[in-house]
Design an enzyme around this catalytic site. Sequence first.
Site, PDB file in Angstrom:
ATOM      1  N   ASN A  26      32.033  33.915  39.550  1.00 30.17           N
ATOM      2  CA  ASN A  26      32.879  33.192  38.599  1.00 30.17           C
ATOM      3  C   ASN A  26      33.175  34.055  37.370  1.00 30.17           C
ATOM      4  O   ASN A  26      33.733  33.567  36.385  1.00 30.17           O
ATOM      5  CB  ASN A  26      32.181  31.900  38.151  1.00 30.17           C
ATOM      6  N   ASN A  27      32.756  35.317  37.419  1.00 31.41           N
ATOM      7  CA  ASN A  27      32.931  36.214  36.278  1.00 31.41           C
ATOM      8  C   ASN A  27      34.268  36.964  36.429  1.00 31.41           C
ATOM      9  O   ASN A  27      34.440  37.763  37.349  1.00 31.41           O
ATOM     10  CB  ASN A  27      31.742  37.190  36.245  1.00 31.41           C
ATOM     11  N   GLY A  29      35.599  39.342  34.720  1.00 31.77           N
ATOM     12  CA  GLY A  29      35.501  40.805  34.608  1.00 31.77           C
ATOM     13  C   GLY A  29      35.121  41.415  35.949  1.00 31.77           C
ATOM     14  O   GLY A  29      35.678  42.436  36.372  1.00 31.77           O
ATOM     15  N   LYS A  30      34.173  40.788  36.634  1.00 29.80           N
ATOM     16  CA  LYS A  30      33.775  41.295  37.956  1.00 29.80           C
ATOM     17  C   LYS A  30      34.941  41.184  38.945  1.00 29.80           C
ATOM     18  O   LYS A  30      35.196  42.106  39.710  1.00 29.80           O
ATOM     19  CB  LYS A  30      32.590  40.497  38.508  1.00 29.80           C
ATOM     20  N   ASP A  87      24.914  40.647  41.574  1.00 29.35           N
ATOM     21  CA  ASP A  87      24.040  40.332  40.451  1.00 29.35           C
ATOM     22  C   ASP A  87      23.823  41.643  39.710  1.00 29.35           C
ATOM     23  O   ASP A  87      23.495  42.671  40.312  1.00 29.35           O
ATOM     24  CB  ASP A  87      22.718  39.706  40.892  1.00 29.35           C
ATOM     25  N   SER A  88      24.040  41.595  38.419  1.00 28.34           N
ATOM     26  CA  SER A  88      24.040  42.847  37.664  1.00 28.34           C
ATOM     27  C   SER A  88      23.557  42.596  36.253  1.00 28.34           C
ATOM     28  O   SER A  88      23.396  41.447  35.828  1.00 28.34           O
ATOM     29  CB  SER A  88      25.456  43.440  37.654  1.00 28.34           C
TER      30      SER A  88
END
Length: 215
Positions: A26-27, A29-30, A87-88
């Site tokens: 849902n990001n 930027g990603k 995941d980061s």
Amino acid sequence: MTAAASSINNDKEVPVHKNKLLLATNNKGKVREYKSLLRRIPFKIVTPSELGITTEVDETGSSFEENAGLKAIALAKESGLLSLADDSGLEVDALGGEPGPLSARYAGEDASDIDRLNYLLSRLKDVPGDRRSARFRCVIAIAAPDGEVELCSGECRGLITTEPRGYNGFGYDPIFYLPELCKTMAELTPEEKNKISHRAKAAEKAREVLKKLAR
Ligand code: ITT
């Protein structure tokens, strides 16, 4: 990946380019970065919002690997599609690896990117320049609807600045300094970031996994 996962894509009746890959994040930027990093894969990328999926997966794992797997499996099961989750976050040496997998929640649940980076800077206010080393880490999980998962990871080393610089990218980019480029991650163009980032390195491995799955 297992036979079960491959079987999704081994149906020779279905042209490979019609296979869909759900980008399970849902990001924004990603999403922006993956649409560029994965532009030559033999899958059509779809996002949860395009499928009307609003699920927020609880990140209850204690590592990037666990949380990436949780997100990818949950969305693969819900959509019935091969799903890729990321995941980061940042690991800061002077903070014993914090914020790590808690990077998104470091300044509380409703905090913004700016709140988070200011909170991190406040935690480092007494830490001198030569002790501000950190790394960005990214773990990609590619999951099939039967729950089989493959993991790919990448990292990028740098230093935490004392104030934000630059407007590109997202998240902690304005305070992540790359000594060899004399710029923060947020001062790089998207193309430059996508050559050197933790996500670019993980995505390079993920592209190979996806190519194999499409055969
Ligand atoms: P999804 O779980 O929906 O993918 P999220 O933002 O919650 O979105 P994470 O749990 O992986 O994603 O948290 C990642 C955190 O680390 C978040 O605060 C990001 O802003 C930050 N982060 C990750 N990659 C980054 C990058 O390339 N540049 C700057 N910050 C980054």
